[in-house]
Motif scaffolding. Structure first.
Motif, PDB file in Angstrom:
ATOM      1  N   PHE A  81     101.167 -17.463  10.279  1.00  0.00           N
ATOM      2  CA  PHE A  81     100.120 -18.056   9.632  1.00  0.00           C
ATOM      3  C   PHE A  81      99.196 -18.822   9.591  1.00  0.00           C
ATOM      4  O   PHE A  81      99.250 -19.875  10.627  1.00  0.00           O
ATOM      5  CB  PHE A  81     101.329 -18.919   8.320  1.00  0.00           C
ATOM      6  CG  PHE A  81     101.769 -17.706   7.759  1.00  0.00           C
ATOM      7  CD1 PHE A  81     102.109 -17.232   6.951  1.00  0.00           C
ATOM      8  CD2 PHE A  81     103.235 -16.952   8.706  1.00  0.00           C
ATOM      9  CE1 PHE A  81     102.955 -15.817   6.528  1.00  0.00           C
ATOM     10  CE2 PHE A  81     103.773 -16.241   8.172  1.00  0.00           C
ATOM     11  CZ  PHE A  81     103.792 -15.697   7.346  1.00  0.00           C
ATOM     12  N   LYS A  82      97.738 -19.281   8.957  1.00  0.00           N
ATOM     13  CA  LYS A  82      96.815 -19.102   9.801  1.00  0.00           C
ATOM     14  C   LYS A  82      95.438 -19.871   8.633  1.00  0.00           C
ATOM     15  O   LYS A  82      95.737 -18.799   7.725  1.00  0.00           O
ATOM     16  CB  LYS A  82      96.093 -19.187  10.776  1.00  0.00           C
ATOM     17  CG  LYS A  82      95.327 -20.161  11.484  1.00  0.00           C
ATOM     18  CD  LYS A  82      96.381 -20.797  12.484  1.00  0.00           C
ATOM     19  CE  LYS A  82      95.256 -22.009  13.455  1.00  0.00           C
ATOM     20  NZ  LYS A  82      96.206 -22.713  13.523  1.00  0.00           N
ATOM     21  N   LYS A  83      95.140 -20.657   8.382  1.00  0.00           N
ATOM     22  CA  LYS A  83      93.974 -21.110   7.595  1.00  0.00           C
ATOM     23  C   LYS A  83      92.578 -20.315   7.980  1.00  0.00           C
ATOM     24  O   LYS A  83      92.825 -19.961   9.655  1.00  0.00           O
ATOM     25  CB  LYS A  83      93.216 -22.328   7.652  1.00  0.00           C
ATOM     26  CG  LYS A  83      92.099 -22.322   6.515  1.00  0.00           C
ATOM     27  CD  LYS A  83      91.412 -24.051   6.655  1.00  0.00           C
ATOM     28  CE  LYS A  83      90.674 -23.911   5.510  1.00  0.00           C
ATOM     29  NZ  LYS A  83      90.254 -25.921   5.977  1.00  0.00           N
ATOM     30  N   LEU A  84      91.212 -18.992   7.309  1.00  0.00           N
ATOM     31  CA  LEU A  84      90.665 -18.854   7.688  1.00  0.00           C
ATOM     32  C   LEU A  84      89.337 -19.427   7.827  1.00  0.00           C
ATOM     33  O   LEU A  84      89.557 -19.970   6.756  1.00  0.00           O
ATOM     34  CB  LEU A  84      90.749 -17.391   7.736  1.00  0.00           C
ATOM     35  CG  LEU A  84      92.896 -16.440   7.152  1.00  0.00           C
ATOM     36  CD1 LEU A  84      92.130 -15.322   6.087  1.00  0.00           C
ATOM     37  CD2 LEU A  84      92.823 -16.135   8.204  1.00  0.00           C
ATOM     38  N   ASP A  85      88.466 -18.833   8.565  1.00  0.00           N
ATOM     39  CA  ASP A  85      87.595 -19.239   8.308  1.00  0.00           C
ATOM     40  C   ASP A  85      86.297 -18.986   7.879  1.00  0.00           C
ATOM     41  O   ASP A  85      87.022 -17.907   6.291  1.00  0.00           O
ATOM     42  CB  ASP A  85      87.161 -19.619   9.444  1.00  0.00           C
ATOM     43  CG  ASP A  85      86.000 -18.019  10.457  1.00  0.00           C
ATOM     44  OD1 ASP A  85      86.431 -17.335  10.360  1.00  0.00           O
ATOM     45  OD2 ASP A  85      86.267 -17.806  11.709  1.00  0.00           O
ATOM     46  N   GLY A  86      85.477 -18.583   7.327  1.00  0.00           N
ATOM     47  CA  GLY A  86      84.936 -18.336   6.525  1.00  0.00           C
ATOM     48  C   GLY A  86      84.081 -16.935   6.629  1.00  0.00           C
ATOM     49  O   GLY A  86      84.083 -15.753   5.908  1.00  0.00           O
ATOM     50  N   LYS A  87      84.405 -15.850   8.008  1.00  0.00           N
ATOM     51  CA  LYS A  87      84.199 -14.332   8.268  1.00  0.00           C
ATOM     52  C   LYS A  87      85.793 -14.205   8.285  1.00  0.00           C
ATOM     53  O   LYS A  87      85.925 -12.300   8.608  1.00  0.00           O
ATOM     54  CB  LYS A  87      84.108 -14.505   9.578  1.00  0.00           C
ATOM     55  CG  LYS A  87      82.682 -14.928  10.363  1.00  0.00           C
ATOM     56  CD  LYS A  87      81.746 -14.514  11.562  1.00  0.00           C
ATOM     57  CE  LYS A  87      80.169 -15.647  11.415  1.00  0.00           C
ATOM     58  NZ  LYS A  87      79.597 -15.011  12.880  1.00  0.00           N
ATOM     59  N   GLY A  88      86.710 -14.655   7.590  1.00  0.00           N
ATOM     60  CA  GLY A  88      87.946 -13.807   7.700  1.00  0.00           C
ATOM     61  C   GLY A  88      88.786 -14.681   8.779  1.00  0.00           C
ATOM     62  O   GLY A  88      90.287 -13.375   9.075  1.00  0.00           O
ATOM     63  N   TYR A  89      88.523 -15.470   9.928  1.00  0.00           N
ATOM     64  CA  TYR A  89      89.566 -14.688  10.737  1.00  0.00           C
ATOM     65  C   TYR A  89      89.992 -16.145  11.131  1.00  0.00           C
ATOM     66  O   TYR A  89      89.599 -17.501  10.797  1.00  0.00           O
ATOM     67  CB  TYR A  89      88.503 -15.328  12.835  1.00  0.00           C
ATOM     68  CG  TYR A  89      87.530 -13.725  12.711  1.00  0.00           C
ATOM     69  CD1 TYR A  89      87.824 -12.745  13.628  1.00  0.00           C
ATOM     70  CD2 TYR A  89      85.910 -13.870  12.163  1.00  0.00           C
ATOM     71  CE1 TYR A  89      87.763 -11.956  13.848  1.00  0.00           C
ATOM     72  CE2 TYR A  89      86.179 -12.293  12.474  1.00  0.00           C
ATOM     73  CZ  TYR A  89      86.583 -11.823  13.807  1.00  0.00           C
ATOM     74  OH  TYR A  89      85.273 -10.310  13.835  1.00  0.00           O
ATOM     75  N   PRO A  90      91.054 -16.724  12.535  1.00  0.00           N
ATOM     76  CA  PRO A  90      91.764 -17.539  12.160  1.00  0.00           C
ATOM     77  C   PRO A  90      91.621 -18.481  13.110  1.00  0.00           C
ATOM     78  O   PRO A  90      90.853 -18.263  13.868  1.00  0.00           O
ATOM     79  CB  PRO A  90      93.306 -17.053  12.460  1.00  0.00           C
ATOM     80  CG  PRO A  90      93.606 -15.710  12.945  1.00  0.00           C
ATOM     81  CD  PRO A  90      92.073 -15.397  12.242  1.00  0.00           C
TER      82      PRO A  90
END
Length: 214
Positions: A107-116
């Motif tokens: 479980f992780k917040k994702l960046d603008g490109k959808g990567y952890p």
């Protein structure tokens, strides 16, 4: 069907020889986790609702940088354990993990490109390449299961958006499963959702007790 099965076995055998985990694909993942995905998204929404309620007690100008992320992750852990019981645990480095139906979900917040959003450690790079050997688990029988991420993004207004399950291999996002992909079947398991009781919270396997954020 038999030919497809043999082909899949050959493919995974080849991956093992390369030191890689079993291959995951969109259709198989959606099918295998059919009973879990609706509950997983509902868990996210429950954790988000409690996080937003708790944050009302902290005026924005007084919030520490990691406060919101910490509260969200703690609520995620609490509701995951309530809904998935012993299938939820912490691995090394306090990584929250759900092991279900032949998959490991982080479980992780994702960046603008959808990567952890991770610091690029050796372990992180190994996860993104689906390597078998990771310094995250004490048990060797975790080495072959595909690793997925469940995450969310924040928009320009700082709102939580785009919860999704993603699969990354060779450092590239191979597929994602969103709420829209599940259609009308999304919440068919809602009747099984458990609301954590008031008072002391349960303990996740191999970790310290999860305590309710004050």
């Amino acid at each position: 069907m038999k030919a497809q099965l043999l082909h899949g076995e050959d493919s995974n055998s080849s991956r093992r020889m390369q030191g890689k985990r079993s291959l995951a694909n969109y259709e198989a993942c959606k099918h295998d986790l059919g009973k879990e995905l609706g509950l997983l998204f509902s868990t996210y929404h429950s954790a988000l609702a409690e996080t937003q309620t708790l944050l009302l007690g902290f005026p924005p100008e007084y919030r520490s940088k990691a406060l919101e992320a910490g509260i969200m992750q703690s609520n995620f852990a609490k509701y995951l354990h309530a809904n998935f019981n012993e299938r939820t645990f912490y691995g090394k480095y306090k990584r929250l993990i759900l092991r279900t139906d032949g998959y490991l979900i982080l479980f992780k917040k994702l960046d603008g490109k959808g990567y952890p959003m991770n610091i690029k450690t050796q372990n992180v790079q190994s996860i993104l390449s689906q390597q078998q050997t990771l310094d995250l688990f004490a048990e060797s029988n975790y080495n072959d299961e595909p690793i997925l991420y469940f995450g969310y993004q924040k928009d320009k207004l700082n709102a939580y958006v785009n919860p999704q399950l993603i699969y990354i291999d060779e450092g590239e996002i191979k597929f994602s499963i969103t709420e829209k992909d599940l259609g009308n079947d999304l919440y068919r398991e809602d009747k099984n959702i458990v609301t954590p009781p008031a008072g002391p919270q349960p303990t996740l396997k191999n970790v310290i007790p999860i305590k309710k954020v004050q």
